[in-house]
Scaffold this motif. Structure first.
Motif, PDB file in Angstrom:
ATOM      1  N   ALA A  50       0.804  -1.228   0.000  1.00 28.90           N
ATOM      2  CA  ALA A  50       0.000   0.000   0.000  1.00 28.90           C
ATOM      3  C   ALA A  50       0.829   1.266   0.000  1.00 28.90           C
ATOM      4  N   ALA A  51       2.153   1.152   0.070  1.00 26.52           N
ATOM      5  CA  ALA A  51       2.983   2.349   0.227  1.00 26.52           C
ATOM      6  C   ALA A  51       3.538   2.874  -1.083  1.00 26.52           C
ATOM      7  N   ARG A 105      -2.477   1.658  -2.677  1.00 32.24           N
ATOM      8  CA  ARG A 105      -2.811   2.925  -2.014  1.00 32.24           C
ATOM      9  C   ARG A 105      -4.214   3.385  -2.408  1.00 32.24           C
ATOM     10  N   THR A 106      -4.549   3.233  -3.683  1.00 32.61           N
ATOM     11  CA  THR A 106      -5.880   3.637  -4.139  1.00 32.61           C
ATOM     12  C   THR A 106      -6.968   2.819  -3.467  1.00 32.61           C
ATOM     13  N   THR A 140      -6.746   1.391  -0.579  1.00 37.13           N
ATOM     14  CA  THR A 140      -6.790   1.850   0.813  1.00 37.13           C
ATOM     15  C   THR A 140      -7.625   3.121   0.947  1.00 37.13           C
ATOM     16  N   GLU A 141      -7.397   4.080   0.088  1.00 37.13           N
ATOM     17  CA  GLU A 141      -8.140   5.338   0.143  1.00 37.13           C
ATOM     18  C   GLU A 141      -9.635   5.111  -0.036  1.00 37.13           C
ATOM     19  N   ARG A 173       5.992   7.473   3.630  1.00 38.15           N
ATOM     20  CA  ARG A 173       4.793   6.888   3.010  1.00 38.15           C
ATOM     21  C   ARG A 173       3.944   6.160   4.044  1.00 38.15           C
ATOM     22  N   LEU A 220       0.027   7.043   5.276  1.00 41.08           N
ATOM     23  CA  LEU A 220      -1.075   6.073   5.373  1.00 41.08           C
ATOM     24  C   LEU A 220      -1.683   6.080   6.776  1.00 41.08           C
TER      25      LEU A 220
END
Length: 272
Positions: free
Chosen positions: A10-11, A19-20, A22-23, A42, A46
């Protein structure tokens, strides 16, 4: 307390899939646990977003127990690697041990062309296909996502629709021009390179010109200059008869000129 949804890898930078994901999950009010390789900026970003951050290594059994414990749903993705299969098997074994109820695996479309009787020359594709088989054998409820390619203009993500549309309109109007000088017996590479070095300054900051590359091919005895213009009008205004006569005298041969449409343009180096 709700079981957190695990997201690996996710980083990555803005636009990275983990990451997307996660968001999007956080925006839906979900509890999210993310795995990162290092505790760095990073990871702090998060954590500030509201995710639970755990440092781990997909190849390390002990750390994966810490990462996966108490998670009923997980998203698994990792970068291209020689260790892809080993990492997948390690994660699958730990996920099975902890009773993960939903395992989402980000794969790729080309694997649909591979089977037990049809293979591929790509080592990475082979590893990913075998990884899918290992996940199937794990017995976990499983979804393989096989996308083609994720097309996101990273610097456009945060802009308004009107700005994005304006960018696409400008890009679709761009024109490329190949100007090729073909020599017979009088080719002189040093002379061609000298012309390029001398002429370079004239094109810096030229209105309407996005980029120009001076190229030379000694084997074919050719020099090709490639231009990218903002519009066809700008290109045709530049390539007039007077210019062609001038460069013919400069290079010693008359060039061929070919206009092409620019489908899309990647520009990594930008001047501030």
């Amino acid at each position: 307390m709700a079981s957190p949804i695990l997201v690996t890898s996710a980083a990555g930078p803005v636009g990275a899939i983990g990451r997307t994901v996660t968001e999007l999950l956080l925006k839906q009010g979900k509890a999210v646990r993310v795995m990162v390789r290092n505790e760095d900026e990073r990871a702090r970003t998060l954590r500030d977003m509201g995710a639970q951050v755990v440092v781990g290594d997909l190849l390390d059994l002990e750390s994966m127990h810490r990462v996966i414990a108490d998670c009923e749903t997980m998203y698994f993705g990792m970068s291209v690697s020689e260790a892809y299969l080993a990492a997948t098997v390690n994660v699958a074994a730990v996920a099975k041990h902890h009773g993960v109820k939903a395992f989402i695996n980000i794969s790729q479309m080309t694997l649909s062309q591979i089977s037990i009787t049809e293979t591929t020359a790509s080592p990475q594709h082979k590893l990913q296909w075998l990884s899918e088989q290992a996940l199937n054998w794990s017995g976990r409820p499983l979804v393989h996502v096989r996308p083609t390619v994720f097309l996101e203009g990273f610097f456009l993500i945060f802009t308004s629709d009107s700005v994005r549309e304006s960018h696409h309109r400008r890009e679709s109007s761009m024109i490329g021009v190949f100007v090729t000088f073909r020599y017979t017996d009088s080719f002189n590479e040093q002379a061609v390179r000298k012309i390029a070095e001398t002429a370079r300054a004239r094109f810096e900051g030229l209105p309407g010109l996005r980029s120009k590359a001076f190229t030379v091919n000694s084997g074919k005895r050719e020099a090709t200059n490639f231009y990218v213009w903002d519009s066809e009008d700008a290109a045709k205004a530049f390539f007039n008869d007077a210019l062609l006569e001038r460069v013919t005298g400069l290079y010693g041969v008359r060039p061929s000129v070919e206009f092409v449409q620019i489908a899309t343009l990647v520009e990594n180096a930008r001047k501030d």
